[in-house]
Design an enzyme around this catalytic site. Structure first.
Site, PDB file in Angstrom:
ATOM      1  N   HIS A 185       0.830  -1.205   0.000  1.00 20.20           N
ATOM      2  CA  HIS A 185       0.000   0.000   0.000  1.00 20.20           C
ATOM      3  C   HIS A 185       0.874   1.268   0.000  1.00 20.20           C
ATOM      4  O   HIS A 185       0.688   2.173  -0.813  1.00 20.20           O
ATOM      5  CB  HIS A 185      -0.906  -0.045   1.242  1.00 20.20           C
ATOM      6  N   GLU A 186       1.849   1.295   0.893  1.00 20.39           N
ATOM      7  CA  GLU A 186       2.711   2.489   0.969  1.00 20.39           C
ATOM      8  C   GLU A 186       3.518   2.656  -0.310  1.00 20.39           C
ATOM      9  O   GLU A 186       3.701   3.767  -0.801  1.00 20.39           O
ATOM     10  CB  GLU A 186       3.641   2.409   2.182  1.00 20.39           C
ATOM     11  N   HIS A 189       1.592   4.419  -2.915  1.00 20.93           N
ATOM     12  CA  HIS A 189       1.625   5.885  -2.761  1.00 20.93           C
ATOM     13  C   HIS A 189       2.938   6.427  -3.315  1.00 20.93           C
ATOM     14  O   HIS A 189       2.968   7.427  -4.025  1.00 20.93           O
ATOM     15  CB  HIS A 189       1.504   6.285  -1.287  1.00 20.93           C
ATOM     16  N   HIS A 259      -7.047   7.728  -1.553  1.00 29.40           N
ATOM     17  CA  HIS A 259      -7.480   6.331  -1.404  1.00 29.40           C
ATOM     18  C   HIS A 259      -8.836   6.152  -2.065  1.00 29.40           C
ATOM     19  O   HIS A 259      -9.616   7.088  -2.156  1.00 29.40           O
ATOM     20  CB  HIS A 259      -7.611   5.970   0.087  1.00 29.40           C
TER      21      HIS A 259
END
Ligand SMILES: *[C@@H]1O[C@H](CO)[C@@H](O)[C@H](O)[C@H]1NC(C)=O
Ligand SMILES: *[C@@H]1O[C@H](CO)[C@@H](O)[C@H](O)[C@H]1NC(C)=O
Ligand SMILES: *[C@@H]1O[C@H](CO)[C@@H](O)[C@H](O)[C@H]1NC(C)=O
Length: 309
Positions: A185-186, A189, A259
């Protein structure tokens, strides 16, 4: 009774801890504004490197190494990128951009990452730093810091990991999986899944920046309107009237906008608060990466035979 308690605990986890993105700095945004996209470089597999900038203990380091190496391989196998230079160098400006988020040690200045070496090619560097603060409800956060000058693709990114929620000594297999999902997830980003960048998304064929790539509806919800994401939504929801896909509107500046809306995309990896299990990376996220103009999926390009162009 037991069931009620369990629900309560799940509720707390979902609403209090979040993996998040950080806003881009003014300089990064300015750089993006003056970007003139050059789409002539060939596509090649992404290569990422992780640097651990503070000195976590061996156990923490082993834990971080294992989740990030798995997450890194995932992206390296799936994504192709274009690059413009044969090396990445940490400049004074880049050092200062990291300040206030992750403090890079001074010996990083002038460090050069070779993008052409056969063995340690590197097209994107993630600096990983840890903190340990159980009154901070952020599991981890990430921001792109410096962008490639001809594609706008993030080449330096920072990840701040809160060890208060990742004790390696008590980690179960399920817990490991959840931490791995947070790492993926990070990284997403860091690859550019950040609302600040939406307005710069462009067509990877000719470099044309999409007009109206997002809009804000009457309830201040950001709707992403780039072509592949909208097409994916029309297909998924079997509704050809969809013109934009709602992004999360809650959770503060690190969560809102960057998100997918949790109420609509429940367990998609890029929704904005922690989950217990069953994460999924869906075509929505992969199409968003393609809509950025900076990535194509490896399998797709192989199937249409463009890899050797
Ligand atoms: C675009 O990139 C190619 C290859 O990376 C380079 O040869 C060319 O000079 C660049 N064009 C411009 C206008 O910068
Ligand atoms: C821990 O997090 C809280 C909440 O974000 C913050 O107020 C506090 O300053 C942090 N503590 C340290 C030592 O950074
Ligand atoms: C983009 O948005 C502006 C203002 O909302 C509108 O006037 C324009 O028609 C839109 N352009 C496209 C191509 O949808």
């Amino acid at each position: 009774m037991l069931e009620k308690q369990l629900l309560f605990i799940l509720f707390i986890l979902q609403t209090t801890c979040s993996p998040s993105a950080r806003k881009l700095s003014e300089r990064t945004l300015r750089k993006l504004d003056s970007l003139s996209v050059n789409t002539s470089a060939p596509w090649e597999p992404l290569r990422v490197t992780f640097e651990y900038v503070n000195d976590p203990n061996t156990q923490t380091r082993t834990f971080l190494d294992s989740i990030f190496s798995i997450a890194g391989v995932y992206f390296q196998k799936h994504l192709l990128i274009r690059r413009s230079s044969s090396s990445l160098t940490v400049t004074e400006t880049i050092m200062s951009e990291f300040q206030g988020f992750i403090d890079l040690p001074s010996d990083m200045l002038s460090k050069t990452y070779d993008t052409d070496l056969v063995l340690i090619k590197c097209y994107q560097v993630f600096y990983v730093s840890t903190m340990n603060n159980d009154s901070d409800n952020t599991l981890a956060s990430c921001a792109p810091i410096d962008l490639d000058s001809s594609t706008g693709r993030p080449v330096f990114a920072g990840i701040l990991w809160n060890m208060a929620y990742s004790d390696p000594t008590t980690l179960t297999n399920v817990g490991f999986e959840a931490q791995l999902a947070t790492a993926v997830h990070e990284m997403l980003h860091g690859l550019g899944f950040v609302s600040d960048l939406f307005s710069k998304f462009y067509d990877s064929v000719d470099g044309t920046v999409y007009t109206n790539s997002s809009s804000t509806d009457a309830n201040s919800v950001i709707l992403l309107q780039t072509p592949r994401v909208v097409a994916q939504a029309q297909k998924h929801f079997a509704c050809s009237d969809i013109t934009g896909v709602p992004m999360e509107n809650e959770g503060g500046s690190g969560t809102a906008g960057s998100h997918w809306e949790r109420a609509l995309f429940y367990n998609e990896m890029m929704t904005g608060s922690d989950m217990v299990s069953s994460f999924a990376i869906t075509d929505f996220t992969l199409q968003l990466l393609q809509d950025s103009g900076q990535y194509i999926q490896q399998l797709q390009i192989l199937s249409i035979g463009l890899l050797h162009s």
